[in-house]
Design a protein around this motif. Structure first.
Motif, mmCIF file in Angstrom:
data_model
loop_
_atom_site.group_PDB
_atom_site.id
_atom_site.type_symbol
_atom_site.label_atom_id
_atom_site.label_comp_id
_atom_site.label_asym_id
_atom_site.label_seq_id
_atom_site.Cartn_x
_atom_site.Cartn_y
_atom_site.Cartn_z
ATOM 1 N N GLY A 1 0.801 -1.226 0.000
ATOM 2 C CA GLY A 1 0.000 0.000 0.000
ATOM 3 C C GLY A 1 0.830 1.272 0.000
ATOM 4 N N ALA A 2 2.025 1.201 0.602
ATOM 5 C CA ALA A 2 2.903 2.369 0.674
ATOM 6 C C ALA A 2 3.910 2.406 -0.483
ATOM 7 C CB ALA A 2 3.644 2.370 2.010
ATOM 8 N N ASN A 3 3.748 1.503 -1.446
ATOM 9 C CA ASN A 3 4.652 1.420 -2.600
ATOM 10 C C ASN A 3 6.111 1.255 -2.188
ATOM 11 O OD1 ASN A 3 2.623 1.654 -4.611
ATOM 12 N ND2 ASN A 3 2.521 3.844 -4.188
ATOM 13 N N LEU A 4 6.351 0.354 -1.228
ATOM 14 C CA LEU A 4 7.697 0.102 -0.729
ATOM 15 C C LEU A 4 8.245 -1.249 -1.178
ATOM 16 C CD1 LEU A 4 7.170 1.350 2.944
ATOM 17 C CD2 LEU A 4 8.166 2.610 1.020
ATOM 18 N N VAL A 5 7.545 -1.929 -2.059
ATOM 19 C CA VAL A 5 7.955 -3.272 -2.477
ATOM 20 C C VAL A 5 9.343 -3.248 -3.109
ATOM 21 C CG1 VAL A 5 7.392 -5.210 -4.002
ATOM 22 C CG2 VAL A 5 5.581 -4.071 -2.715
ATOM 23 N N GLU A 6 9.658 -2.215 -3.857
ATOM 24 C CA GLU A 6 10.947 -2.142 -4.550
ATOM 25 C C GLU A 6 12.098 -1.713 -3.638
ATOM 26 O OE1 GLU A 6 10.451 0.296 -8.016
ATOM 27 O OE2 GLU A 6 8.903 -1.012 -8.849
ATOM 28 N N TRP A 7 11.793 -1.214 -2.456
ATOM 29 C CA TRP A 7 12.835 -0.740 -1.540
ATOM 30 C C TRP A 7 13.573 -1.915 -0.893
ATOM 31 C CZ3 TRP A 7 11.501 4.155 1.697
ATOM 32 C CH2 TRP A 7 11.024 5.161 0.854
ATOM 33 N N ARG A 8 14.773 -1.629 -0.376
ATOM 34 C CA ARG A 8 15.532 -2.633 0.376
ATOM 35 C C ARG A 8 14.861 -2.830 1.737
ATOM 36 N NH1 ARG A 8 20.737 -0.281 1.530
ATOM 37 N NH2 ARG A 8 19.573 1.648 1.451
ATOM 38 N N LYS A 9 14.984 -4.062 2.240
ATOM 39 C CA LYS A 9 14.405 -4.385 3.547
ATOM 40 C C LYS A 9 15.436 -5.129 4.385
ATOM 41 C CE LYS A 9 10.531 -4.579 0.783
ATOM 42 N NZ LYS A 9 11.154 -4.463 -0.525
ATOM 43 N N LEU A 10 15.460 -4.796 5.689
ATOM 44 C CA LEU A 10 16.317 -5.469 6.649
ATOM 45 C C LEU A 10 15.417 -5.968 7.767
ATOM 46 C CD1 LEU A 10 19.043 -6.232 7.917
ATOM 47 C CD2 LEU A 10 19.133 -3.917 8.880
ATOM 48 N N LEU A 11 15.385 -7.284 7.968
ATOM 49 C CA LEU A 11 14.538 -7.891 8.991
ATOM 50 C C LEU A 11 15.412 -8.401 10.125
ATOM 51 C CD1 LEU A 11 11.957 -9.070 10.203
ATOM 52 C CD2 LEU A 11 12.241 -11.036 8.706
ATOM 53 N N ASP A 12 15.250 -7.807 11.303
ATOM 54 C CA ASP A 12 15.957 -8.246 12.508
ATOM 55 C C ASP A 12 15.022 -9.185 13.269
ATOM 56 O OD1 ASP A 12 17.154 -8.633 14.974
ATOM 57 O OD2 ASP A 12 17.598 -6.510 15.300
#
Length: 87
Positions: A36-47
């Protein structure tokens, strides 16, 4: 909620911290948010060092199908995991 996230626009990074029991519904809520926030293409870091996943094999498969389906319509950004050390 066991998943908390920070969205940083300048480096285009979403940092997700998982603490406690994490179930399929928690992951789905996160996926809805990034879509919904159009963040699919952004990098993600999961701790996930403090997380206790409450997912069965079917849950994992269904989440995988959903994530792969997103890759058909747009580019999905990289995802890095931080997990607890195994003694």
């Amino acid at each position: 909620m066991p998943l908390h996230w920070i969205v940083e626009s300048r480096p285009k990074l979403v940092t997700i911290v998982a603490e406690g029991d994490v179930c399929k519904a928690d992951v789905e809520a996160y996926l809805v948010m990034i879509d919904g926030a159009n963040l699919v293409e952004w990098r993600k870091l999961l701790d996930a060092r403090k997380a206790r996943p409450i997912l069965n094999l079917q849950d994992v498969n269904e989440l995988g199908v959903r994530i792969r389906a997103a890759a058909v319509t747009r580019q999905v950004g990289p995802l890095a995991f931080v997990v607890p050390a195994i003694d």
